[in-house]
Write a protein that holds these residues in place. Structure first.
Motif, PDB file in Angstrom:
ATOM      1  N   SER A 123     -39.625   1.260  19.944  1.00 52.95           N
ATOM      2  CA  SER A 123     -38.284   0.803  19.585  1.00 52.95           C
ATOM      3  C   SER A 123     -37.891  -0.437  20.389  1.00 52.95           C
ATOM      4  O   SER A 123     -37.236  -1.345  19.868  1.00 52.95           O
ATOM      5  N   LEU A 124     -38.306  -0.491  21.649  1.00 55.50           N
ATOM      6  CA  LEU A 124     -38.016  -1.659  22.484  1.00 55.50           C
ATOM      7  C   LEU A 124     -38.670  -2.912  21.918  1.00 55.50           C
ATOM      8  O   LEU A 124     -38.051  -3.977  21.860  1.00 55.50           O
ATOM      9  N   TRP A 125     -39.924  -2.768  21.479  1.00 57.30           N
ATOM     10  CA  TRP A 125     -40.641  -3.898  20.884  1.00 57.30           C
ATOM     11  C   TRP A 125     -39.969  -4.343  19.585  1.00 57.30           C
ATOM     12  O   TRP A 125     -39.819  -5.539  19.329  1.00 57.30           O
ATOM     13  N   TYR A 207     -32.614  -1.878  13.546  1.00 57.99           N
ATOM     14  CA  TYR A 207     -32.467  -2.384  14.907  1.00 57.99           C
ATOM     15  C   TYR A 207     -31.433  -3.490  15.007  1.00 57.99           C
ATOM     16  O   TYR A 207     -30.949  -3.783  16.107  1.00 57.99           O
ATOM     17  N   GLY A 208     -31.087  -4.090  13.879  1.00 58.14           N
ATOM     18  CA  GLY A 208     -30.070  -5.133  13.907  1.00 58.14           C
ATOM     19  C   GLY A 208     -28.734  -4.628  14.394  1.00 58.14           C
ATOM     20  O   GLY A 208     -27.957  -5.362  15.014  1.00 58.14           O
ATOM     21  N   ARG A 209     -28.442  -3.355  14.147  1.00 59.15           N
ATOM     22  CA  ARG A 209     -27.177  -2.775  14.614  1.00 59.15           C
ATOM     23  C   ARG A 209     -27.074  -2.801  16.129  1.00 59.15           C
ATOM     24  O   ARG A 209     -26.037  -3.096  16.703  1.00 59.15           O
ATOM     25  N   TRP A 210     -28.177  -2.488  16.780  1.00 58.57           N
ATOM     26  CA  TRP A 210     -28.181  -2.442  18.244  1.00 58.57           C
ATOM     27  C   TRP A 210     -28.210  -3.846  18.833  1.00 58.57           C
ATOM     28  O   TRP A 210     -27.644  -4.087  19.894  1.00 58.57           O
ATOM     29  N   VAL A 211     -28.896  -4.750  18.141  1.00 59.53           N
ATOM     30  CA  VAL A 211     -28.921  -6.138  18.607  1.00 59.53           C
ATOM     31  C   VAL A 211     -27.514  -6.725  18.570  1.00 59.53           C
ATOM     32  O   VAL A 211     -27.045  -7.350  19.509  1.00 59.53           O
ATOM     33  N   THR A 212     -26.797  -6.513  17.464  1.00 59.80           N
ATOM     34  CA  THR A 212     -25.431  -7.031  17.311  1.00 59.80           C
ATOM     35  C   THR A 212     -24.512  -6.433  18.361  1.00 59.80           C
ATOM     36  O   THR A 212     -23.721  -7.136  18.989  1.00 59.80           O
ATOM     37  N   GLN A 215     -25.174  -8.023  21.726  1.00 52.45           N
ATOM     38  CA  GLN A 215     -24.696  -9.391  21.830  1.00 52.45           C
ATOM     39  C   GLN A 215     -23.178  -9.432  22.011  1.00 52.45           C
ATOM     40  O   GLN A 215     -22.656 -10.279  22.726  1.00 52.45           O
ATOM     41  N   LYS A 216     -22.464  -8.518  21.369  1.00 53.87           N
ATOM     42  CA  LYS A 216     -21.005  -8.485  21.514  1.00 53.87           C
ATOM     43  C   LYS A 216     -20.597  -8.058  22.906  1.00 53.87           C
ATOM     44  O   LYS A 216     -19.590  -8.502  23.440  1.00 53.87           O
ATOM     45  N   ASP A 217     -21.404  -7.129  23.487  1.00 52.50           N
ATOM     46  CA  ASP A 217     -21.072  -6.691  24.838  1.00 52.50           C
ATOM     47  C   ASP A 217     -21.259  -7.823  25.847  1.00 52.50           C
ATOM     48  O   ASP A 217     -20.618  -7.862  26.850  1.00 52.50           O
TER      49      ASP A 217
END
Length: 217
Positions: A123-125, A207-212, A215-217
């Motif tokens: 998942s990290l990759w 994974y885009g949900r976690w990336v977004t 980035q907001k944090d």
């Protein structure tokens, strides 16, 4: 012995293959002893956790630092034993058909069947790839840049999640017989480009949900 039998039963259930003769398993007490083995040819690096020899299908590995590590390597290498047995001993396949199988399919399946669909390391990759807009197509997975263990596991997790575990041995053997592109068409009834696009989109959406959020944090 209990762990070996448990892995055998689980792999057999998915891969639909049965060994009629005993398959050799050679264990060493430590990695230093494993590196000095003469069972297989060539040098063994410090990072090699185990080896499955193709011709005699011997699984050779050391005991790891923890039982969990040993159990994972055992499960991983026994998948390779099944893979060799299925292809070399198949009705319409032989040793030469192994060349049709991409490394990421072979190693990825061994990872998928030994650690499951969900793995923090993989998942990290995948999250990093989404973050950097670097998700390869299936054709690009042969590039050494993309680690076959992690990307191959992500591929098989998608295939099993979409089509079910029962498609795994069919796709694997059809790839050995005909190559990846024809196998996708006759097994999954789709084109390689469509499958590649759907797989990449699923990674981006998940994974885009976690990336977004990061980035907001």
């Amino acid at each position: 012995a209990v762990d070996v039998e448990l892995w055998y039963a689980m792999h057999q259930a998915v891969l639909r293959d049965t060994f009629t003769e005993k398959n050799p398993l050679i264990l060493y007490n430590d990695h230093a002893g494993f590196q000095q083995t003469n069972v297989i040819q060539g040098d063994i690096s410090v990072g090699t956790g185990g080896v499955t020899e193709g011709l005699r299908n011997r699984v050779v590995m050391p005991l790891a630092m923890t039982n969990q590590q040993t159990n994972h390597v055992l499960g991983h290498e026994l998948v390779h034993a099944f893979q060799y047995h299925m292809v070399i001993g198949g009705d319409s396949t032989s040793l030469r058909n192994l060349a049709n199988l991409p490394l990421w399919m072979v190693e990825g399946l061994a990872e998928y069947l030994s650690i499951g669909r969900i793995d923090p390391h993989t998942s990290l990759w995948m999250r990093d790839a989404v973050l950097n807009d670097d998700i390869p197509t299936l054709r690009r997975l042969d590039n050494f840049k993309y680690f076959p263990y992690r990307w191959g596991q992500a591929f098989w997790a998608y295939i099993a999640g979409t089509y079910g575990d029962e498609v795994i041995p069919v796709l694997f053997m059809n790839t050995a017989k005909y190559g990846l592109d024809p196998a996708i068409k006759i097994t999954l009834y789709t084109t390689p480009d469509s499958l590649s696009a759907d797989w990449r989109n699923s990674l981006k959406n998940h994974y885009g949900r976690w990336v977004t959020k990061g980035q907001k944090d």
